[in-house]
Design an enzyme around this catalytic site. Structure first.
Site, PDB file in Angstrom:
ATOM      1  N   ASN A 162       0.557  -0.876   0.246  1.00 41.33           N
ATOM      2  CA  ASN A 162      -0.033  -0.342  -0.302  1.00 41.33           C
ATOM      3  C   ASN A 162       1.074   0.830   0.356  1.00 41.33           C
ATOM      4  OD1 ASN A 162       0.871  -0.878   2.759  1.00 41.33           O
ATOM      5  ND2 ASN A 162      -1.533   0.352   3.210  1.00 41.33           N
ATOM      6  N   GLU A 258       3.620  -4.679  12.255  1.00 36.93           N
ATOM      7  CA  GLU A 258       2.974  -2.850  12.269  1.00 36.93           C
ATOM      8  C   GLU A 258       2.535  -3.843  11.261  1.00 36.93           C
ATOM      9  OE1 GLU A 258       3.586  -0.654  12.769  1.00 36.93           O
ATOM     10  OE2 GLU A 258       5.638  -0.038  13.438  1.00 36.93           O
ATOM     11  N   CYS A 292      -2.834   1.251   6.810  1.00 37.55           N
ATOM     12  CA  CYS A 292      -3.738   0.448   7.813  1.00 37.55           C
ATOM     13  C   CYS A 292      -4.084   1.642   8.806  1.00 37.55           C
ATOM     14  CB  CYS A 292      -2.106   0.597   8.553  1.00 37.55           C
ATOM     15  SG  CYS A 292      -0.889   1.788   8.679  1.00 37.55           S
ATOM     16  N   GLU A 468       8.360   1.275  14.921  1.00 36.16           N
ATOM     17  CA  GLU A 468       9.266   1.329  14.689  1.00 36.16           C
ATOM     18  C   GLU A 468       8.966   3.188  14.083  1.00 36.16           C
ATOM     19  OE1 GLU A 468       9.961  -1.235  10.931  1.00 36.16           O
ATOM     20  OE2 GLU A 468       8.266   0.516  10.793  1.00 36.16           O
TER      21      GLU A 468
HETATM   22  P1  NAD Z   1       0.808  -9.258   3.763  1.00 32.19           P
HETATM   23  O1  NAD Z   1       0.726  -9.184   4.992  1.00 32.19           O
HETATM   24  O2  NAD Z   1      -0.160 -10.221   2.479  1.00 32.19           O
HETATM   25  O3  NAD Z   1       1.541  -8.627   2.923  1.00 32.19           O
HETATM   26  C1  NAD Z   1       2.431  -8.078   3.250  1.00 32.19           C
HETATM   27  C2  NAD Z   1       3.785  -8.550   3.274  1.00 32.19           C
HETATM   28  O4  NAD Z   1       4.681  -9.761   3.892  1.00 32.19           O
HETATM   29  C3  NAD Z   1       4.138  -9.278   1.486  1.00 32.19           C
HETATM   30  O5  NAD Z   1       5.722  -8.528   1.297  1.00 32.19           O
HETATM   31  C4  NAD Z   1       4.397 -10.111   1.851  1.00 32.19           C
HETATM   32  O6  NAD Z   1       4.814 -10.945   0.040  1.00 32.19           O
HETATM   33  C5  NAD Z   1       5.243 -10.613   2.528  1.00 32.19           C
HETATM   34  N1  NAD Z   1       4.654 -12.164   3.599  1.00 32.19           N
HETATM   35  C6  NAD Z   1       2.751 -12.660   2.910  1.00 32.19           C
HETATM   36  N2  NAD Z   1       3.302 -14.012   3.508  1.00 32.19           N
HETATM   37  C7  NAD Z   1       4.522 -14.669   4.290  1.00 32.19           C
HETATM   38  C8  NAD Z   1       5.222 -15.304   5.012  1.00 32.19           C
HETATM   39  N3  NAD Z   1       4.454 -16.253   5.658  1.00 32.19           N
HETATM   40  N4  NAD Z   1       6.316 -14.830   5.379  1.00 32.19           N
HETATM   41  C9  NAD Z   1       6.869 -13.952   5.242  1.00 32.19           C
HETATM   42  N5  NAD Z   1       6.157 -12.537   4.802  1.00 32.19           N
HETATM   43  C10 NAD Z   1       5.429 -12.539   4.459  1.00 32.19           C
HETATM   44  O7  NAD Z   1      -0.431  -7.429   3.205  1.00 32.19           O
HETATM   45  P2  NAD Z   1      -0.595  -6.917   2.326  1.00 32.19           P
HETATM   46  O8  NAD Z   1      -1.433  -7.665   2.067  1.00 32.19           O
HETATM   47  O9  NAD Z   1       0.713  -6.699   1.532  1.00 32.19           O
HETATM   48  O10 NAD Z   1      -1.010  -5.158   3.225  1.00 32.19           O
HETATM   49  C11 NAD Z   1      -2.262  -5.083   4.054  1.00 32.19           C
HETATM   50  C12 NAD Z   1      -1.785  -5.295   5.218  1.00 32.19           C
HETATM   51  O11 NAD Z   1      -0.520  -4.826   5.405  1.00 32.19           O
HETATM   52  C13 NAD Z   1      -3.601  -4.361   6.108  1.00 32.19           C
HETATM   53  O12 NAD Z   1      -3.624  -5.435   6.820  1.00 32.19           O
HETATM   54  C14 NAD Z   1      -3.120  -2.943   6.766  1.00 32.19           C
HETATM   55  O13 NAD Z   1      -3.580  -3.184   8.073  1.00 32.19           O
HETATM   56  C15 NAD Z   1      -1.519  -3.648   6.814  1.00 32.19           C
HETATM   57  N6  NAD Z   1      -0.230  -2.419   7.006  1.00 32.19           N
HETATM   58  C16 NAD Z   1       0.052  -2.139   8.262  1.00 32.19           C
HETATM   59  C17 NAD Z   1       0.963  -0.559   8.236  1.00 32.19           C
HETATM   60  C18 NAD Z   1       1.008  -0.466   9.593  1.00 32.19           C
HETATM   61  O14 NAD Z   1       2.967  -0.102   9.894  1.00 32.19           O
HETATM   62  N7  NAD Z   1       0.626  -1.329  11.044  1.00 32.19           N
HETATM   63  C19 NAD Z   1       1.105  -0.264   7.450  1.00 32.19           C
HETATM   64  C20 NAD Z   1       0.379  -0.966   6.052  1.00 32.19           C
HETATM   65  C21 NAD Z   1      -0.671  -1.861   5.816  1.00 32.19           C
END
Ligand code: NAD
Length: 490
Positions: A162, A258, A292, A468
């Protein structure tokens, strides 16, 4: 604009990057792989640039290069690390327009917000570079006690789709400043910008300090399981965060998680309705709700609820949906097909759950191949419905009401998430009182999502572990060591 020298003494010039290829960066070298893949432009359905699919051998070589760089990099004086990071930020500023264009192309966000994201990344890098990590010292008659912070070692930064540029920069900067080489793992949905962001770092840092591996879904687990990294800095969903923690636990890697949010806005009955409704709508639908920290539950005091909803609907109708390349667009497409289908299941619930739609509701957007959805407000759904309990991560938001402050606090806190929250009121004392009762890592009064890299960012409850950014963020890439130094001879 001139770009100053980095640690390598490399003098850079304008036109820093060649944008015709996108490669992994391993030990200072640009590498491609036999197998490649590409993302999809979510506004057009067209394929994005070819990017590598890292192999197990690539992972080994990358992590070993990081390990080899670790000892030397941790000895580089802090001021030199600062200069390198500042030079890197300058280079990003030179390349800002190219990064913005690729961000709109692969992420989908409107160009104006893509530029803002790159500006924020530059600001984050500069601000984090200027943070200090001093030793804490107590001197007593017979001894001196010092608390110092030593680099953890190799780190892995796992980035979501995102805010791929800002969130990668927000991991690279503190890791490198703390003395830890980092391997960035972009989301497979938005790899191109992050590959270039790491390529851009190369002139300023020794080989192995800032590396990147693009891959498929198998790459994340391979990195979190590997024994070399000492820490995983992860941003993504709560679901994946739990898997990361489980995997990291096998070698007791440190984790910063996060994760997702379900941020409430509490609006009291004394606000300027039109002004606040427009701001709340803007913060619910920014980045098409894929933040998020987007506002995901709107709680308005009962006595102004109808008027406020009307004003929010009016404001929402003015938000244009379309490709991020078109002027005046506020909501670009949903970033990928998987997320698009997931968000659409909430629209299917409108019929089955008999939700009342205040605006939007079709689950569709402008004609074309893009993953567009018109912003939608659901009027007072049941508090236990999915639209209230879950994180939609799309442009659909529930409108809810409360009687008094106590009820507002109770409803706002009634969630497993705890990332952000905001209170909107003309009575600042009242708002501050409510703010202090909210269970979230980031609480705002009369604004939302206004982050500052000088301060720690993190979530309560299932929104994350650790923080962070800020000095605490730097410390999260360090071991704490306490030295007890007797002044008397042995
Ligand atoms: P996601 O969890 O699907 O993926 C995030 C990252 O993790 C990607 O690079 C993905 O390839 C990797 N990944 C997937 N499975 C994994 C595993 N088993 N082990 C290690 N890495 C793995 O999230 P998304 O769909 O890319 O992002 C959306 C989510 O992220 C939403 O829930 C949003 O709220 C959250 N988010 C949180 C923050 C924050 O700072 N708290 C910021 C942005 C987004």
């Amino acid at each position: 604009m001139t770009v100053s020298n980095g640690v390598n003494g490399h003098k850079n010039t304008a036109g820093l990057l060649n944008w015709s290829y996108f490669k992994n960066v391993v030990n200072g070298e640009l590498e491609t792989t036999t197998n490649t893949r590409h993302s999809i432009n979510p506004a057009t359905g067209e394929p994005g640039p070819e990017v590598p699919v890292a192999t197990l051998d690539d992972v080994e070589r990358t992590l070993n290069a990081a390990k080899a760089a670790s000892e030397k990099w941790s000895e580089v004086p802090y001021s030199e690390r600062q200069n390198a990071m500042l030079a890197y930020a300058d280079a990003l500023e030179v390349e800002k327009e190219n990064f913005s264009q690729i961000l709109t192309q692969e992420q989908g966000k409107p160009l104006v917000f893509a530029r803002l994201e790159v500006d924020l990344a530059i600001h984050w890098m500069r601000t984090i570079a200027k943070l200090e990590l001093p030793e804490e010292r107590v001197v007593e008659d017979d001894k001196e006690i010092i608390v110092r912070f030593t680099p953890l070692g190799v780190t892995v930064g796992i980035v979501p789709w995102n805010y791929p540029i800002l969130l990668a920069a927000g991991k690279i900067a503190p890791s490198v400043m703390a003395g830890c080489p980092i391997v960035v793992k972009p989301s497979p949905f938005t790899p191109a910008g992050d590959l270039k962001l790491v390529e851009l770092a190369q002139p300023f840092f020794p080989p192995g300090v800032v590396q990147v591996l693009s891959g498929d879904d198998s790459l994340g687990p391979i990195l979190t399981e590997h024994p070399i990294p000492a820490k995983i800095s992860f941003t993504g969903s709560t679901f994946t965060g739990k898997k990361v923690m489980e995997s990291a636990s096998k070698t007791l890697k440190r984790v910063t998680l996060e994760l997702g949010g379900n941020d409430p806005a509490i609006v009291t009955d004394d606000v300027d309705i039109a002004a606040v409704a427009a701001k709340v709508a803007g913060l619910a639908f920014l980045n098409s709700g894929q933040i998020c920290l987007a506002l995901k539950r709107i709680f308005v005091q009962e006595s102004i609820a109808d008027k406020f909803l009307e004003a929010m609907v009016e404001a929402t109708k003015t938000l244009k949906v379309g490709p991020g390349t078109e002027p005046d667009v506020y909501l670009g497409p949903i970033q990928n097909q998987m997320q698009f289908e997931k968000v659409k299941t909430l629209f299917a619930d409108i019929q089955t759950e008999k939700w009342k739609v205040a605006v939007g509701g079709s689950g569709k957007g402008p004609e074309g191949k893009g993953y567009f959805i018109t912003p939608t407000i659901i009027d007072r759904p049941q508090l236990d419905s999915r639209i209230v309990k879950d994180e939609p991560f799309g442009p659909i938001v529930p409108f809810l009401t409360f009687k008094d402050d106590e009820e507002a606090i109770r409803l706002a806190n009634d969630t497993q998430m705890g990332l952000g929250a905001s209170v909107w009121s003309n009575d600042v004392e009242r708002a501050n009182r409510i703010a202090r009762k909210l269970h979230a890592g980031n609480v705002w009064v009369n604004t939302h999502f206004e982050l500052d890299p000088r301060f720690p960012f993190g979530g309560h409850k299932e929104s994350g572990i650790g923080t962070e950014w800020g000095v605490d963020g730097l410390k999260s890439f360090c071991n704490s060591q306490t030295l007890y130094l007797k002044k008397v001879p042995a």
